[in-house]
Motif scaffolding. Structure first.
Motif, mmCIF file in Angstrom:
data_model
loop_
_atom_site.group_PDB
_atom_site.id
_atom_site.type_symbol
_atom_site.label_atom_id
_atom_site.label_comp_id
_atom_site.label_asym_id
_atom_site.label_seq_id
_atom_site.Cartn_x
_atom_site.Cartn_y
_atom_site.Cartn_z
ATOM 1 N N GLU A 110 -7.386 27.934 21.767
ATOM 2 C CA GLU A 110 -6.692 26.722 22.191
ATOM 3 C C GLU A 110 -7.567 25.949 23.165
ATOM 4 O O GLU A 110 -7.995 26.486 24.187
ATOM 5 C CB GLU A 110 -5.345 27.033 22.839
ATOM 6 C CG GLU A 110 -4.598 25.761 23.228
ATOM 7 C CD GLU A 110 -3.217 26.020 23.825
ATOM 8 O OE1 GLU A 110 -2.413 25.085 23.889
ATOM 9 O OE2 GLU A 110 -2.961 27.180 24.225
ATOM 10 N N ILE A 111 -7.839 24.705 22.803
ATOM 11 C CA ILE A 111 -8.584 23.798 23.669
ATOM 12 C C ILE A 111 -7.575 22.913 24.393
ATOM 13 O O ILE A 111 -6.724 22.287 23.754
ATOM 14 C CB ILE A 111 -9.557 22.923 22.857
ATOM 15 C CG1 ILE A 111 -10.563 23.798 22.105
ATOM 16 C CG2 ILE A 111 -10.270 21.927 23.758
ATOM 17 C CD1 ILE A 111 -11.359 23.030 21.069
ATOM 18 N N ILE A 112 -7.656 22.876 25.709
ATOM 19 C CA ILE A 112 -6.776 22.027 26.520
ATOM 20 C C ILE A 112 -7.642 20.957 27.174
ATOM 21 O O ILE A 112 -8.589 21.274 27.895
ATOM 22 C CB ILE A 112 -6.035 22.852 27.581
ATOM 23 C CG1 ILE A 112 -5.084 23.835 26.901
ATOM 24 C CG2 ILE A 112 -5.269 21.956 28.532
ATOM 25 C CD1 ILE A 112 -4.355 24.736 27.862
ATOM 26 N N LEU A 113 -7.309 19.698 26.905
ATOM 27 C CA LEU A 113 -8.076 18.578 27.450
ATOM 28 C C LEU A 113 -7.155 17.634 28.205
ATOM 29 O O LEU A 113 -6.023 17.376 27.770
ATOM 30 C CB LEU A 113 -8.772 17.805 26.324
ATOM 31 C CG LEU A 113 -9.853 18.537 25.533
ATOM 32 C CD1 LEU A 113 -10.360 17.644 24.417
ATOM 33 C CD2 LEU A 113 -11.000 18.961 26.435
ATOM 34 N N ASP A 117 0.408 15.476 31.494
ATOM 35 C CA ASP A 117 0.334 15.842 30.087
ATOM 36 C C ASP A 117 -1.101 16.183 29.727
ATOM 37 O O ASP A 117 -2.044 15.765 30.398
ATOM 38 C CB ASP A 117 0.817 14.680 29.200
ATOM 39 C CG ASP A 117 2.316 14.447 29.332
ATOM 40 O OD1 ASP A 117 3.000 15.366 29.817
ATOM 41 O OD2 ASP A 117 2.783 13.361 28.958
ATOM 42 N N TYR A 118 -1.241 16.928 28.649
ATOM 43 C CA TYR A 118 -2.576 17.299 28.203
ATOM 44 C C TYR A 118 -2.584 17.388 26.683
ATOM 45 O O TYR A 118 -1.534 17.448 26.030
ATOM 46 C CB TYR A 118 -3.016 18.630 28.820
ATOM 47 C CG TYR A 118 -2.225 19.827 28.341
ATOM 48 C CD1 TYR A 118 -2.641 20.558 27.233
ATOM 49 C CD2 TYR A 118 -1.072 20.213 28.988
ATOM 50 C CE1 TYR A 118 -1.925 21.647 26.780
ATOM 51 C CE2 TYR A 118 -0.344 21.310 28.544
ATOM 52 C CZ TYR A 118 -0.778 22.022 27.438
ATOM 53 O OH TYR A 118 -0.058 23.095 27.002
ATOM 54 N N LEU A 119 -3.784 17.374 26.129
ATOM 55 C CA LEU A 119 -3.963 17.512 24.687
ATOM 56 C C LEU A 119 -4.255 18.977 24.363
ATOM 57 O O LEU A 119 -5.128 19.592 24.963
ATOM 58 C CB LEU A 119 -5.130 16.635 24.213
ATOM 59 C CG LEU A 119 -5.632 16.887 22.775
ATOM 60 C CD1 LEU A 119 -4.537 16.581 21.766
ATOM 61 C CD2 LEU A 119 -6.878 16.078 22.486
ATOM 62 N N SER A 120 -3.514 19.516 23.409
ATOM 63 C CA SER A 120 -3.740 20.879 22.937
ATOM 64 C C SER A 120 -4.293 20.827 21.518
ATOM 65 O O SER A 120 -3.718 20.178 20.634
ATOM 66 C CB SER A 120 -2.427 21.674 22.959
ATOM 67 O OG SER A 120 -2.579 22.901 22.270
ATOM 68 N N ILE A 121 -5.424 21.487 21.316
ATOM 69 C CA ILE A 121 -6.034 21.614 19.990
ATOM 70 C C ILE A 121 -6.161 23.101 19.700
ATOM 71 O O ILE A 121 -6.862 23.817 20.425
ATOM 72 C CB ILE A 121 -7.426 20.951 19.923
ATOM 73 C CG1 ILE A 121 -7.354 19.498 20.387
ATOM 74 C CG2 ILE A 121 -7.995 21.050 18.503
ATOM 75 C CD1 ILE A 121 -8.708 18.884 20.672
ATOM 76 N N LYS A 122 -5.475 23.571 18.671
ATOM 77 C CA LYS A 122 -5.512 24.986 18.312
ATOM 78 C C LYS A 122 -6.222 25.162 16.978
ATOM 79 O O LYS A 122 -5.924 24.457 16.018
ATOM 80 C CB LYS A 122 -4.096 25.569 18.233
ATOM 81 C CG LYS A 122 -3.379 25.631 19.570
ATOM 82 C CD LYS A 122 -2.026 26.304 19.440
ATOM 83 C CE LYS A 122 -1.333 26.427 20.793
ATOM 84 N NZ LYS A 122 -0.017 27.114 20.682
ATOM 85 N N ILE A 123 -7.148 26.104 16.943
ATOM 86 C CA ILE A 123 -7.855 26.481 15.715
ATOM 87 C C ILE A 123 -7.523 27.948 15.461
ATOM 88 O O ILE A 123 -7.912 28.817 16.235
ATOM 89 C CB ILE A 123 -9.366 26.244 15.843
ATOM 90 C CG1 ILE A 123 -9.627 24.742 16.073
ATOM 91 C CG2 ILE A 123 -10.112 26.740 14.613
ATOM 92 C CD1 ILE A 123 -11.078 24.393 16.337
ATOM 93 N N ILE A 124 -6.785 28.203 14.380
ATOM 94 C CA ILE A 124 -6.180 29.510 14.148
ATOM 95 C C ILE A 124 -6.646 30.054 12.794
ATOM 96 O O ILE A 124 -6.618 29.336 11.788
ATOM 97 C CB ILE A 124 -4.635 29.403 14.152
ATOM 98 C CG1 ILE A 124 -4.152 28.677 15.413
ATOM 99 C CG2 ILE A 124 -3.988 30.775 14.038
ATOM 100 C CD1 ILE A 124 -2.731 28.194 15.325
ATOM 101 N N ASP A 125 -7.067 31.310 12.784
ATOM 102 C CA ASP A 125 -7.390 31.964 11.509
ATOM 103 C C ASP A 125 -6.533 33.218 11.355
ATOM 104 O O ASP A 125 -5.959 33.714 12.327
ATOM 105 C CB ASP A 125 -8.885 32.332 11.436
ATOM 106 C CG ASP A 125 -9.291 33.381 12.460
ATOM 107 O OD1 ASP A 125 -8.791 34.521 12.372
ATOM 108 O OD2 ASP A 125 -10.105 33.076 13.349
ATOM 109 N N ASN A 126 -6.416 33.688 10.125
ATOM 110 C CA ASN A 126 -5.634 34.904 9.859
ATOM 111 C C ASN A 126 -6.546 36.054 9.453
ATOM 112 O O ASN A 126 -6.262 36.805 8.523
ATOM 113 C CB ASN A 126 -4.570 34.642 8.784
ATOM 114 C CG ASN A 126 -5.178 34.217 7.453
ATOM 115 O OD1 ASN A 126 -6.321 33.760 7.400
ATOM 116 N ND2 ASN A 126 -4.431 34.368 6.374
ATOM 117 N N ALA A 127 -7.675 36.172 10.188
ATOM 118 C CA ALA A 127 -8.651 37.229 9.895
ATOM 119 C C ALA A 127 -8.281 38.511 10.641
ATOM 120 O O ALA A 127 -7.108 38.770 10.926
ATOM 121 C CB ALA A 127 -10.054 36.760 10.264
#
Length: 469
Positions: free
Chosen positions: A457-460, A390-400
């Motif tokens: 997307e950051i995968i840790l 398993d891994y941690l997913s951190i997504k930072i999303i903009d609508n630019a």
């Protein structure tokens, strides 16, 4: 008929002005020679050219004005040195000589990069290595390039690339040192602010307790002596005692709320500037994200950007919290910059940054994604994935506006930036990539659609091992 270019470069030396070429220069930026002779001319015409201009590498051969080949000075002299070579070639037309040299040419387009041209030149057979190169500038315009000058240009460009790399490395070291010093300064400032903030917070509670005590005594006094006299009543009216009773608790509460917010901000600064990289810390990722958002709160508010947080339940994650906060800062600031640029256009949507966190298994979908990458892009063999991890997913999303395809490939390169001078260093994403991949053993993936927005997307990994080890 013999033709020569009026703009011929000086051939008295093989040295040329290297300051006029750069890493993107092509072969048409180098000295070229445009001597031409028709193959119906006698061979003696070539002798006259080479005797008059002993440093030219070769001559273009034409047939009724059409390009048919090239004869190098080296090759021509070699043919004449054969037994009966002079008798065979000098008094007869060049067409006969041309039959012996048609396989000796390397023809390149004028827009071929110098480094590519040099690589192709040295890959020729050893006996052809020093043959000059034919450069096609237009459909019917051919000129000759001296291979020695091409290799000198290649050597110069290698030196230039090494120098630029050294300068960029030094600039990056300076920038990194500045960031370290800034982090130390912020950490020290946060520590110094903590003491007066604790004093304000503690005294606010004491003032509240003292006010409650004074109010209790005052209420007891008024009950015991309801008729306090005109002088006391005048003082109550002068100081508006009833308003003070109602307003004072709100004043104390505002001091407490402000001091608490300042404490949160100081904690965020300390977390962001945490410089101890000796070992990973079990960290609340949401606390790191919220601390970063708190630091950027004023800028987000001024820009009118809505932040949507979709947080999953996460365990503490082993990481370097200060470095991870720096990554969050870089990615969110990039999103803010992109949204501010889009808001300058005719755009009616609500600017938004969404942050998602989630624990995911390394599914077949991700295997398919990584299998599309080459081993050079992965930097590790694909067969070392652990399918069940398993891994941690951190997504930072903009609508630019999104990122154009031609920029995506360079987005994590050192010193690459699309921002104006003074606003961007070109190190933010490069450092972020290094922190995630090298320091945390994870992945930083870019997904962007022009006109719709960008997702990082950051995968840790959830343990202290690399995600792919």
């Amino acid at each position: 008929m013999v033709m020569m270019s009026e703009s011929l470069f000086s051939s008295s030396s093989s040295v040329f002005l290297t300051q006029d070429i750069h890493l993107e220069s092509t072969v048409q930026d180098l000295p070229l020679y445009s001597f031409q002779v028709d193959i119906e001319e006698p061979g003696i015409a070539l002798t006259r050219i080479f005797e008059t201009h002993p440093f030219i590498p070769g001559v273009i051969l034409t047939d009724r004005g059409k390009f048919v080949g090239m004869i190098s000075q080296r090759r021509f002299l070699k043919m004449l040195s054969r037994p009966y070579g002079r008798e065979l070639f000098l008094n007869r037309c060049i067409r006969l000589l041309h039959r012996f040299v048609t396989d000796q040419m390397l023809i390149l387009s004028g827009n071929t990069p110098i480094l590519e041209a040099a690589n192709r030149a040295v890959q020729r057979d050893p006996e052809k290595l020093y043959e000059p190169i034919v450069v096609r500038l237009f459909p019917e315009e051919y000129q000759v390039l001296d291979t020695q000058q091409l290799l000198l240009a290649q050597s110069y460009l290698h030196q230039l690339a090494t120098q630029l790399l050294h300068e960029k490395t030094q600039a990056q070291l300076i920038q990194t040192e500045k960031l370290v010093l800034l982090g130390q300064m912020v950490a020290g400032l946060a520590h110094e602010l903590r003491n007066p903030l604790n004093c304000i917070s503690g005294n606010a509670r004491f003032i509240q307790e003292s006010y409650d005590a004074v109010l209790t005594v005052l209420d007891a006094y008024e009950q015991k002596f309801p008729n306090s006299g005109k002088e006391i009543e005048r003082l109550k009216e002068h100081f508006d005692l009833e308003f003070v009773k109602q307003d004072f608790p709100d004043l104390i509460k505002s001091i407490q709320v402000s001091s608490e917010r300042m404490n949160q901000l100081v904690s965020s600064l300390r977390s962001f500037s945490y410089m101890d990289d000796s070992s990973k810390q079990e960290t609340d990722i949401h606390e790191c994200l919220d601390s970063t958002l708190l630091i950027l709160k004023n800028r987000l508010k001024l820009a009118g950007i809505e932040v949507v947080k979709n947080y999953a339940d996460l365990p503490p994650i082993p990481c370097y919290p200060g470095q991870l906060s720096q990554v969050f800062m870089n990615l969110i600031v990039n999103g803010i910059d992109a949204l501010e640029e889009r808001m300058k256009t005719d755009w009616n949507e609500l600017p938004q940054i969404e942050i998602r966190t989630q624990i995911k298994p390394l599914s077949d979908q991700h295997f398919k994604f990584y299998n599309r990458l080459s081993k050079e892009e992965l930097n590790f063999p694909i067969n070392l994935f652990e399918r069940t991890k398993d891994y941690l997913s951190i997504k930072i999303i903009d609508n630019a506006l999104g990122i154009p395809p031609e920029i995506k490939a360079k987005i994590f390169d050192n010193f690459f930036t699309t921002k104006p001078i003074g606003k961007g260093t070109g190190l933010g994403l490069a450092i972020s990539y290094q922190i995630i991949v090298e320091k945390h053993g994870g992945k930083l993936i870019l997904n962007s659609t022009p006109g719709e927005g960008t997702e990082f997307e950051i995968i840790l990994p959830l343990d202290n091992q690399k995600l792919l080890d």
